[in-house]
Write a protein that holds these residues in place. Structure first.
Motif, mmCIF file in Angstrom:
data_model
loop_
_atom_site.group_PDB
_atom_site.id
_atom_site.type_symbol
_atom_site.label_atom_id
_atom_site.label_comp_id
_atom_site.label_asym_id
_atom_site.label_seq_id
_atom_site.Cartn_x
_atom_site.Cartn_y
_atom_site.Cartn_z
ATOM 1 N N LEU A 96 7.565 -16.313 4.216
ATOM 2 C CA LEU A 96 6.969 -17.077 5.463
ATOM 3 C C LEU A 96 8.003 -18.388 5.709
ATOM 4 C CD1 LEU A 96 3.303 -17.335 4.664
ATOM 5 C CD2 LEU A 96 4.594 -15.703 6.472
ATOM 6 N N VAL A 97 8.878 -18.660 4.653
ATOM 7 C CA VAL A 97 9.811 -19.859 4.895
ATOM 8 C C VAL A 97 11.363 -19.258 5.067
ATOM 9 C CG1 VAL A 97 10.676 -22.056 4.010
ATOM 10 C CG2 VAL A 97 8.313 -21.284 3.918
ATOM 11 N N LYS A 98 11.554 -18.369 3.998
ATOM 12 C CA LYS A 98 12.808 -17.756 3.949
ATOM 13 C C LYS A 98 13.091 -16.449 4.742
ATOM 14 C CE LYS A 98 13.969 -19.944 -0.370
ATOM 15 N NZ LYS A 98 14.840 -20.889 -0.091
ATOM 16 N N PHE A 99 12.000 -15.938 5.070
ATOM 17 C CA PHE A 99 12.145 -14.859 6.131
ATOM 18 C C PHE A 99 12.653 -13.513 5.350
ATOM 19 C CE2 PHE A 99 11.764 -18.359 8.911
ATOM 20 C CZ PHE A 99 10.603 -18.344 9.427
ATOM 21 N N LEU A 100 12.486 -13.118 4.153
ATOM 22 C CA LEU A 100 12.964 -12.250 3.150
ATOM 23 C C LEU A 100 11.660 -11.283 3.014
ATOM 24 C CD1 LEU A 100 15.415 -13.974 0.886
ATOM 25 C CD2 LEU A 100 15.931 -12.756 2.922
ATOM 26 N N GLY A 101 11.896 -10.072 3.190
ATOM 27 C CA GLY A 101 10.758 -9.087 2.840
ATOM 28 C C GLY A 101 10.097 -8.903 4.133
ATOM 29 N N ILE A 102 10.299 -8.979 5.163
ATOM 30 C CA ILE A 102 9.628 -8.842 6.319
ATOM 31 C C ILE A 102 8.982 -7.228 6.570
ATOM 32 C CG2 ILE A 102 9.606 -8.970 8.885
ATOM 33 C CD1 ILE A 102 9.732 -11.796 7.353
ATOM 34 N N CYS A 103 9.985 -6.269 6.280
ATOM 35 C CA CYS A 103 9.615 -5.103 6.650
ATOM 36 C C CYS A 103 8.266 -4.721 5.813
ATOM 37 C CB CYS A 103 10.602 -4.096 6.075
ATOM 38 S SG CYS A 103 10.379 -2.335 6.059
ATOM 39 N N PRO A 104 8.114 -4.884 4.222
ATOM 40 C CA PRO A 104 6.677 -4.603 3.842
ATOM 41 C C PRO A 104 5.744 -5.578 4.449
ATOM 42 C CG PRO A 104 8.155 -5.615 2.304
ATOM 43 C CD PRO A 104 9.091 -5.254 3.379
ATOM 44 N N PHE A 105 6.085 -6.920 4.618
ATOM 45 C CA PHE A 105 5.103 -7.586 5.158
ATOM 46 C C PHE A 105 4.342 -7.310 6.470
ATOM 47 C CE2 PHE A 105 4.480 -11.882 7.834
ATOM 48 C CZ PHE A 105 3.444 -12.324 7.266
ATOM 49 N N LEU A 106 5.326 -6.509 7.395
ATOM 50 C CA LEU A 106 4.598 -6.046 8.636
ATOM 51 C C LEU A 106 4.283 -4.809 8.488
ATOM 52 C CD1 LEU A 106 7.345 -7.492 11.204
ATOM 53 C CD2 LEU A 106 4.956 -8.377 10.778
ATOM 54 N N GLY A 107 4.682 -4.042 7.658
ATOM 55 C CA GLY A 107 4.235 -2.802 7.357
ATOM 56 C C GLY A 107 3.052 -2.289 6.641
ATOM 57 N N VAL A 108 3.156 -3.299 5.515
ATOM 58 C CA VAL A 108 1.685 -2.832 4.713
ATOM 59 C C VAL A 108 0.857 -3.698 4.515
ATOM 60 C CG1 VAL A 108 1.379 -2.441 2.165
ATOM 61 C CG2 VAL A 108 3.535 -1.961 3.008
ATOM 62 N N SER A 109 0.829 -4.640 5.553
ATOM 63 C CA SER A 109 -0.214 -5.763 5.574
ATOM 64 C C SER A 109 -1.549 -5.457 6.284
ATOM 65 C CB SER A 109 0.306 -7.384 6.073
ATOM 66 O OG SER A 109 0.741 -6.910 7.325
ATOM 67 N N LYS A 110 -1.627 -4.287 6.837
ATOM 68 C CA LYS A 110 -2.809 -3.700 7.739
ATOM 69 C C LYS A 110 -4.140 -3.695 6.967
ATOM 70 C CE LYS A 110 -0.265 -1.223 11.213
ATOM 71 N NZ LYS A 110 0.219 0.189 11.917
ATOM 72 N N LYS A 111 -3.913 -3.202 5.882
ATOM 73 C CA LYS A 111 -5.187 -3.063 4.803
ATOM 74 C C LYS A 111 -4.925 -3.977 3.667
ATOM 75 C CE LYS A 111 -6.173 1.555 6.290
ATOM 76 N NZ LYS A 111 -6.517 2.944 5.831
ATOM 77 N N LEU A 112 -6.084 -4.775 3.254
ATOM 78 C CA LEU A 112 -5.979 -5.688 2.292
ATOM 79 C C LEU A 112 -5.789 -4.828 0.774
ATOM 80 C CD1 LEU A 112 -6.540 -8.452 1.218
ATOM 81 C CD2 LEU A 112 -8.828 -7.874 0.650
ATOM 82 N N ASP A 113 -6.291 -3.883 0.479
ATOM 83 C CA ASP A 113 -5.771 -3.002 -0.783
ATOM 84 C C ASP A 113 -4.477 -2.769 -0.636
ATOM 85 O OD1 ASP A 113 -6.237 -1.272 1.329
ATOM 86 O OD2 ASP A 113 -7.176 0.129 -0.232
ATOM 87 N N SER A 114 -3.897 -2.065 0.215
ATOM 88 C CA SER A 114 -2.629 -1.899 0.160
ATOM 89 C C SER A 114 -1.626 -3.056 0.104
ATOM 90 C CB SER A 114 -2.149 -1.323 1.483
ATOM 91 O OG SER A 114 -2.553 -0.119 1.730
ATOM 92 N N ALA A 115 -1.916 -4.275 0.728
ATOM 93 C CA ALA A 115 -1.393 -5.309 0.422
ATOM 94 C C ALA A 115 -1.283 -5.892 -0.710
ATOM 95 C CB ALA A 115 -1.961 -6.621 1.533
ATOM 96 N N VAL A 116 -2.307 -5.791 -1.278
ATOM 97 C CA VAL A 116 -2.466 -6.424 -2.693
ATOM 98 C C VAL A 116 -1.749 -5.641 -3.766
ATOM 99 C CG1 VAL A 116 -4.296 -6.982 -4.795
ATOM 100 C CG2 VAL A 116 -4.593 -7.569 -2.343
ATOM 101 N N GLY A 117 -1.837 -4.332 -3.633
ATOM 102 C CA GLY A 117 -1.085 -3.264 -4.368
ATOM 103 C C GLY A 117 0.545 -3.513 -4.243
ATOM 104 N N MET A 118 0.895 -3.427 -2.942
ATOM 105 C CA MET A 118 2.263 -3.711 -2.908
ATOM 106 C C MET A 118 2.677 -4.975 -3.514
ATOM 107 S SD MET A 118 5.156 -2.595 -1.366
ATOM 108 C CE MET A 118 6.478 -2.740 -0.376
ATOM 109 N N SER A 119 2.024 -5.973 -3.195
ATOM 110 C CA SER A 119 2.306 -7.528 -3.608
ATOM 111 C C SER A 119 2.487 -7.181 -5.105
ATOM 112 C CB SER A 119 1.319 -8.509 -3.269
ATOM 113 O OG SER A 119 1.333 -8.402 -1.941
#
Length: 198
Positions: free
Chosen positions: A20-43
């Motif tokens: 959110l500040v350095k704007f790195l890792g935007i691809c998974p941020f936009l791609g995997v954040s649709k579902k909470l479980d996928s977002a947590v797993g990816m994180s």
């Protein structure tokens, strides 16, 4: 020493958040954040790879590359180390967590080229962090990545229920929402500096 470690840790989560500040890792941020479980797993996967990559790359650079005048090879070596770690993680997830492995899909191999992980390993050295400070920085960066993913997952869930104007439907409203979430993190800057006095 403890205050500096706490400052590094919390600043990586809030004020120096890589997404959110350095704007790195935007691809998974936009791609995997649709579902909470996928977002947590990816994180969780990204956090694990960040910490383990830092555990491996810092000694390789300070003990092998830099003393032998091979510092210019750091990016290549770091990418190789990260690729090996991601392959290991992918194999473990495929065997022990098949639903999460399928949910992450193409984004799991993309961790190898995720600029957030490479950015953490390189910026730790550029900032002159010690081994312990680098590990704390990597852990904070991973948790900051998780915070951004979970927050944005909630925002995207709300966006599904909303009815934006037709010209904003889909990706445009997602990018507008991401920019607002990013803007909200600028308010943490003074808070962290006041608490730790750094």
């Amino acid at each position: 020493m403890a205050a500096k470690l706490a400052f590094i840790f919390f600043s990586m989560i809030l004020t120096n958040n890589y997404v959110l500040v350095k704007f790195l890792g935007i691809c998974p941020f936009l791609g995997v954040s649709k579902k909470l479980d996928s977002a947590v797993g990816m994180s969780a996967a990204v956090t694990f790879v960040m910490v383990v990559a830092t555990l491996a790359t810092w000694p390789i650079y300070t003990g092998l590359l830099e003393p032998n005048g091979l510092g210019y090879l750091q990016t290549i070596v770091f990418i190789l180390v990260i690729a090996i770690l991601v392959q290991l993680l992918e194999t473990v997830m495929k065997k022990f967590m098949p639903p999460l492995y399928k949910a992450l899909g193409i984004y799991l191999p993309l961790i190898t080229t995720n600029c957030t992980i490479l950015g953490v390993t390189i910026l730790n050295l550029d900032n002159g962090y010690s081994y312990l400070e680098s590990i704390v920085c990597a852990l904070g960066a991973g948790l900051g990545f998780m915070l951004a993913m979970v927050l944005f997952s909630g925002v995207r869930k709300r966006l599904e229920d909303a009815r934006p104007p037709q010209c904003f439907e889909g990706l445009p409203i997602t990018l507008v929402a991401a920019s607002i979430v990013s803007l909200s993190f600028t308010g943490f800057g003074g808070l962290i500096e006041n608490i730790f006095g750094m």
